[in-house]
Design an enzyme around this catalytic site. Structure first.
Site, mmCIF file in Angstrom:
data_model
loop_
_atom_site.group_PDB
_atom_site.id
_atom_site.type_symbol
_atom_site.label_atom_id
_atom_site.label_comp_id
_atom_site.label_asym_id
_atom_site.label_seq_id
_atom_site.Cartn_x
_atom_site.Cartn_y
_atom_site.Cartn_z
ATOM 1 N N SER A 198 68.572 -20.107 -25.634
ATOM 2 C CA SER A 198 69.836 -20.830 -25.491
ATOM 3 C C SER A 198 70.268 -21.434 -26.822
ATOM 4 C CB SER A 198 69.702 -21.895 -24.393
ATOM 5 O OG SER A 198 70.930 -22.521 -24.134
ATOM 6 N N HIS A 254 74.385 -20.954 -18.942
ATOM 7 C CA HIS A 254 74.062 -19.536 -18.760
ATOM 8 C C HIS A 254 74.549 -18.975 -17.438
ATOM 9 C CE1 HIS A 254 72.039 -20.132 -22.438
ATOM 10 N NE2 HIS A 254 71.308 -21.086 -21.906
#
Length: 311
Positions: free
Chosen positions: A86, A195
């Site tokens: 991430s 996400h």
């Protein structure tokens, strides 16, 4: 054989994380550069109250990852490959030479701001342990709706998967998961639905910010965990970074890719050891270790033994 540096994502942050970094010139220079770029002292961002902000948490993770990698480099230890989870992908891109640190600071500050503004409350993430992706997909499909959005987000391990969405959607899937064989289901220290497609619009806004940034061909092997591929083309790297907030993290496949490309030592940059625990099962007879909990001399010795990651 070669060395992989891994960079953790949001959820790994903890109070005092920047103050716990090595007291050396490389770290001091990195913190000073971040301060100059931000126009404020980043050491004020790692308090417990400050880290409740997505922007602050993501900036601290970026600074900590780059600072530690630079500290190791000052001792002659550099990786052959990098991979970030991430927000960790931004630190990985800096260490790989694909992105200037100052540009990364600007982009991450904007990223955190966009994510915070899009979902200031009522959303987040949860980890489901004990079910595979097919099993969890079926449960998510039973819950997901316009009123209770929830999505598969992070494929952390074969049977450790994160979901993202509304509080109601998360709670419903967690309850179903436990009723259908999951060993654990718990909320993560992430206050936004990372996400997932819920961030498509924010990602498009962040992409506009990349128009003023130069992304270069990396000098190291840059593994994108949202693509689970090695990326070398600057345009593709920029696209991956801009949109990773809205795309799944394929961590287990990325680690397997690193192994297949010859990595035998994975060193996790601070804070924490979450990625080390996720990486170790995929590393066979290799070694996964974290900077936290290990003396820098031990890390340098391991990098030297493996080879291909020092200069």
């Amino acid at each position: 054989m070669s060395v992989l540096y891994t960079f953790p994502g949001q959820g790994a942050q903890r109070a005092g994380m920047l103050h716990a970094l090595p007291d050396d010139a490389a770290v001091a220079a990195t913190v000073a550069q971040a301060a100059e770029t931000l126009g404020s002292d980043p050491l004020l961002l790692d308090t417990e109250s400050a880290l409740a902000s997505t922007r602050a948490a993501q900036l601290c993770l970026l600074i900590a990852g780059v600072a530690m990698a630079r500290s190791l480099a000052a001792h002659g230890a550099v990786p052959a490959m990098v991979a970030g989870f991430s927000i960790g992908e931004y630190a990985a891109a800096v260490v790989a030479g694909a992105l200037d640190f100052a540009d990364a600071v600007h982009l991450v500050a904007r990223r955190g701001q966009l994510m915070e503004q899009a979902y200031p409350s009522g959303h987040g993430m949860a980890a489901i342990i004990g079910l595979d992706s097919a099993q969890l997909e079926a449960l998510v499909a039973k819950v997901h709706s316009a009123a209770t959005p929830v999505h598969i987000a992070n494929l952390n391990a074969r049977r450790q998967i994160a979901i993202a969405g509304s509080d109601a959607g998360l709670q419903a899937v967690m309850a179903l998961a436990l009723a259908n064989g999951a060993s654990r289901a718990e909320r993560l220290a992430v206050s936004v639905p990372s996400h997932s497609p819920l961030f498509d619009a924010a990602a498009q806004q962040l992409q506009a910010a990349f128009e003023n940034v130069t992304v270069r061909r990396p000098q190291l092997v840059y593994l994108s965990s949202s693509a689970a591929r090695a990326l070398f083309d600057p345009e593709r790297i920029g696209d991956s970074l801009a949109f990773n907030m809205a795309r799944r993290v394929h961590w287990v496949d990325t680690v397997r890719l690193a192994w297949e490309r010859g990595a035998r030592l994975a060193v996790e940059m601070p804070p924490g050891s979450v990625l080390t625990r996720l990486t170790a099962p995929e590393f066979g007879d290799g070694v996964a270790m974290s900077c936290d909990g290990n003396r820098i001399e031990n890390i340098l010795t391991m990098v030297s033994k493996v080879g291909g990651g020092s200069r």
